[in-house]
Design a protein around this motif. Structure first.
Motif, PDB file in Angstrom:
ATOM      1  N   GLY A  86      59.295  42.502  24.101  1.00 37.47           N
ATOM      2  CA  GLY A  86      57.852  42.241  23.187  1.00 37.47           C
ATOM      3  C   GLY A  86      57.291  42.898  24.103  1.00 37.47           C
ATOM      4  N   PRO A  87      55.733  43.445  23.115  1.00 44.99           N
ATOM      5  CA  PRO A  87      54.696  44.178  23.928  1.00 44.99           C
ATOM      6  C   PRO A  87      53.876  44.041  25.069  1.00 44.99           C
ATOM      7  N   SER A  88      53.682  44.695  26.268  1.00 42.14           N
ATOM      8  CA  SER A  88      53.723  44.130  27.417  1.00 42.14           C
ATOM      9  C   SER A  88      51.996  43.718  27.374  1.00 42.14           C
ATOM     10  N   LEU A  89      51.459  43.045  27.977  1.00 38.96           N
ATOM     11  CA  LEU A  89      50.010  41.873  28.639  1.00 38.96           C
ATOM     12  C   LEU A  89      48.351  43.444  28.375  1.00 38.96           C
ATOM     13  N   THR A  90      48.182  42.886  27.537  1.00 36.51           N
ATOM     14  CA  THR A  90      46.912  44.307  27.801  1.00 36.51           C
ATOM     15  C   THR A  90      45.203  43.001  27.750  1.00 36.51           C
ATOM     16  N   GLY A  91      44.555  43.620  29.058  1.00 34.96           N
ATOM     17  CA  GLY A  91      43.521  42.769  28.727  1.00 34.96           C
ATOM     18  C   GLY A  91      42.933  43.220  29.967  1.00 34.96           C
ATOM     19  N   GLU A  92      41.934  41.655  30.555  1.00 31.73           N
ATOM     20  CA  GLU A  92      41.534  41.871  32.086  1.00 31.73           C
ATOM     21  C   GLU A  92      41.985  40.336  33.192  1.00 31.73           C
ATOM     22  N   LEU A  93      42.008  40.801  33.711  1.00 32.70           N
ATOM     23  CA  LEU A  93      42.539  39.899  34.766  1.00 32.70           C
ATOM     24  C   LEU A  93      40.975  40.379  35.920  1.00 32.70           C
ATOM     25  N   ARG A  94      39.954  38.074  36.414  1.00 33.49           N
ATOM     26  CA  ARG A  94      38.939  38.500  37.290  1.00 33.49           C
ATOM     27  C   ARG A  94      39.985  38.106  39.028  1.00 33.49           C
ATOM     28  N   LEU A  95      39.770  38.574  39.814  1.00 35.66           N
ATOM     29  CA  LEU A  95      40.462  38.369  41.331  1.00 35.66           C
ATOM     30  C   LEU A  95      39.215  38.249  41.912  1.00 35.66           C
ATOM     31  N   PHE A  96      39.099  36.997  42.657  1.00 32.52           N
ATOM     32  CA  PHE A  96      38.188  36.829  43.976  1.00 32.52           C
ATOM     33  C   PHE A  96      38.750  36.297  45.405  1.00 32.52           C
ATOM     34  N   CYS A  97      38.468  36.930  45.995  1.00 29.34           N
ATOM     35  CA  CYS A  97      38.468  37.297  46.946  1.00 29.34           C
ATOM     36  C   CYS A  97      38.225  37.949  48.871  1.00 29.34           C
ATOM     37  N   SER A  98      38.869  37.075  50.201  1.00 23.82           N
ATOM     38  CA  SER A  98      38.014  37.491  51.063  1.00 23.82           C
ATOM     39  C   SER A  98      38.083  39.287  51.682  1.00 23.82           C
ATOM     40  N   VAL A  99      37.279  39.980  51.954  1.00 20.99           N
ATOM     41  CA  VAL A  99      38.120  41.227  52.377  1.00 20.99           C
ATOM     42  C   VAL A  99      38.997  40.945  53.077  1.00 20.99           C
ATOM     43  N   THR A 100      38.778  39.984  53.625  1.00 21.18           N
ATOM     44  CA  THR A 100      40.065  39.698  54.866  1.00 21.18           C
ATOM     45  C   THR A 100      41.315  39.667  54.231  1.00 21.18           C
ATOM     46  N   ALA A 101      41.749  39.005  52.793  1.00 23.20           N
ATOM     47  CA  ALA A 101      42.473  38.993  52.322  1.00 23.20           C
ATOM     48  C   ALA A 101      42.924  39.895  51.264  1.00 23.20           C
ATOM     49  N   ALA A 102      42.095  40.817  51.091  1.00 19.87           N
ATOM     50  CA  ALA A 102      42.312  42.239  50.055  1.00 19.87           C
ATOM     51  C   ALA A 102      42.851  42.598  50.915  1.00 19.87           C
ATOM     52  N   TYR A 103      43.248  42.684  53.041  1.00 23.14           N
ATOM     53  CA  TYR A 103      43.683  43.869  53.491  1.00 23.14           C
ATOM     54  C   TYR A 103      45.482  43.092  53.090  1.00 23.14           C
ATOM     55  N   SER A 104      45.363  41.524  53.602  1.00 22.22           N
ATOM     56  CA  SER A 104      46.627  40.693  54.058  1.00 22.22           C
ATOM     57  C   SER A 104      47.271  40.444  53.228  1.00 22.22           C
ATOM     58  N   HIS A 105      46.816  39.804  52.346  1.00 22.18           N
ATOM     59  CA  HIS A 105      47.529  38.545  51.573  1.00 22.18           C
ATOM     60  C   HIS A 105      47.913  39.426  50.368  1.00 22.18           C
ATOM     61  N   LEU A 106      46.689  40.568  49.757  1.00 18.19           N
ATOM     62  CA  LEU A 106      46.067  40.668  48.360  1.00 18.19           C
ATOM     63  C   LEU A 106      47.325  41.282  47.636  1.00 18.19           C
ATOM     64  N   PRO A 107      47.627  42.732  48.642  1.00 17.04           N
ATOM     65  CA  PRO A 107      48.242  43.804  48.157  1.00 17.04           C
ATOM     66  C   PRO A 107      49.540  43.075  47.358  1.00 17.04           C
ATOM     67  N   PRO A 108      50.737  43.107  48.189  1.00 21.42           N
ATOM     68  CA  PRO A 108      52.002  43.020  47.779  1.00 21.42           C
ATOM     69  C   PRO A 108      51.854  42.249  46.080  1.00 21.42           C
ATOM     70  N   ILE A 109      50.970  41.212  46.374  1.00 22.96           N
ATOM     71  CA  ILE A 109      51.225  40.088  45.291  1.00 22.96           C
ATOM     72  C   ILE A 109      50.807  41.271  44.221  1.00 22.96           C
ATOM     73  N   LEU A 110      49.236  42.461  44.009  1.00 23.50           N
ATOM     74  CA  LEU A 110      48.739  42.725  43.437  1.00 23.50           C
ATOM     75  C   LEU A 110      49.568  43.743  43.111  1.00 23.50           C
ATOM     76  N   ASP A 111      50.598  44.508  43.972  1.00 20.41           N
ATOM     77  CA  ASP A 111      51.415  45.870  43.424  1.00 20.41           C
ATOM     78  C   ASP A 111      52.375  45.124  42.754  1.00 20.41           C
ATOM     79  N   ARG A 112      52.684  44.164  42.573  1.00 21.10           N
ATOM     80  CA  ARG A 112      54.044  43.800  41.994  1.00 21.10           C
ATOM     81  C   ARG A 112      53.559  43.252  40.630  1.00 21.10           C
TER      82      ARG A 112
END
Ligand SMILES: CC(=O)[C@](C)(O)C(=O)O
Length: 300
Positions: A86-112
């Protein structure tokens, strides 16, 4: 070279913490050391410099980190393309987190997520960690990284990522506050405190005051954002309770001006996780992100 060794290496390069990476990768600390040694022998270079508590990457380690990141993402992307119907997803995803979480926990999830759904546009909003649940509840963000509050709003689902240590920090350089807190029996009622204006960390410092039987603590300032609290402590304004990960991700000159007075016991961990409105979980993009969070949770 083995993909598993590379994955473990990348985790360690991101966490810079042997114990944490060993737990997350389901291996014993000695297996983890062996995996790293294997890579070091293969490359003929040291990858990490270790001292008692911290791990730093060498230049070769930094090169391997970039290689591992690209290779593993490409591999995931290829695996996804091969198995995709099937076709891949398109659209927008709005994420909120602290600057810290953007360094510490978001990268591996977002990369994936990006590897699997490259056409989804990510709108990242950073701000005070204490606002995270509210941003999702009000619909300003689809998903957020948040500390778990005592009670969650009824429409919100929460997937835990990790139990974080909470630390009481004080200025490390000679100053009146440092003098106060390092005396034999500090008079806590006179020590200036820097508090978050709201949120689960605020709740914790209130409990700490209660345990110390401190009915009238002296409040130096109430601020938004845990990162700002670390800066104020570093400047000698007072002491503060914060998740340790915020300190770990502060710039080195700030970190060097701060010392840890007390670390929370393991019985009262600070639960960091991802929250979402339950009613959005059927939306394809939100559900694809949620699935990745759930998978990380299982491997954490
Ligand atoms: C709640 C959260 O996002 C953190 C990483 O712990 C923080 O920024 O304090």
């Amino acid at each position: 070279m083995d993909l598993r060794d590379l994955k473990t290496f990348l985790h360690l390069a991101e966490s810079r913490h042997f114990g944490r990476s060993a737990r997350a990768m389901h291996v014993s600390p000695s297996t983890l050391s062996r995996q790293i040694q294997r890579l070091e022998e293969d490359l003929g270079q040291a990858l990490f410099v270790r001292d008692n508590r911290t791990v730093t990457l060498t230049d070769a380690g930094e090169q391997l980190r970039q290689f591992a990141q690209h290779t593993l993402l490409q591999y995931q992307q290829m695996r996804h393309t091969l198995g995709q119907q099937g076709p891949s997803l398109t659209g927008e995803l709005r994420l909120f987190c602290s600057v810290t979480a953007a360094y510490s926990h978001l990268p591996p999830i977002l990369d994936r997520f990006r590897a699997e759904h490259p056409s989804v546009e990510i709108k990242l909003i950073t701000g005070d960690a204490a606002d995270a649940v509210e941003k999702v509840d009000s619909g300003e963000a689809d998903l957020a990284i948040a500390g778990k509050p005592e009670s969650l709003p009824p429409g919100i689902a929460f997937a835990m990522l990790e139990n974080l240590a909470v630390v009481l920090i004080a200025p490390a350089l000679p100053c009146p506050v440092r003098h106060q807190v390092t005396s034999a029996s500090p008079d806590w009622a006179k020590v200036p405190f820097i508090l978050p204006d709201q949120g689960p960390v605020r709740r914790r410092i209130e409990l700490w005051f209660r345990r110390q039987k401190l009915s009238h603590p002296s409040i130096y300032a109430t601020v938004g954002g845990h990162e700002a609290m670390v800066s104020m402590v570093a400047l000698g304004c007072g002491v503060a309770l914060i998740p340790e990960v915020v300190l770990e991700n502060s710039p080195e000159p700030v970190r060097n001006r701060v010392m840890i007075l007390e670390r929370s016991d393991e019985k009262t961990p600070f639960e960091l996780g991802v929250c979402v409105q339950k009613k959005q979980l059927h939306e394809p993009i939100v559900s694809a992100f949620w699935k990745i969070v759930q998978e990380r949770k299982e491997s954490a």
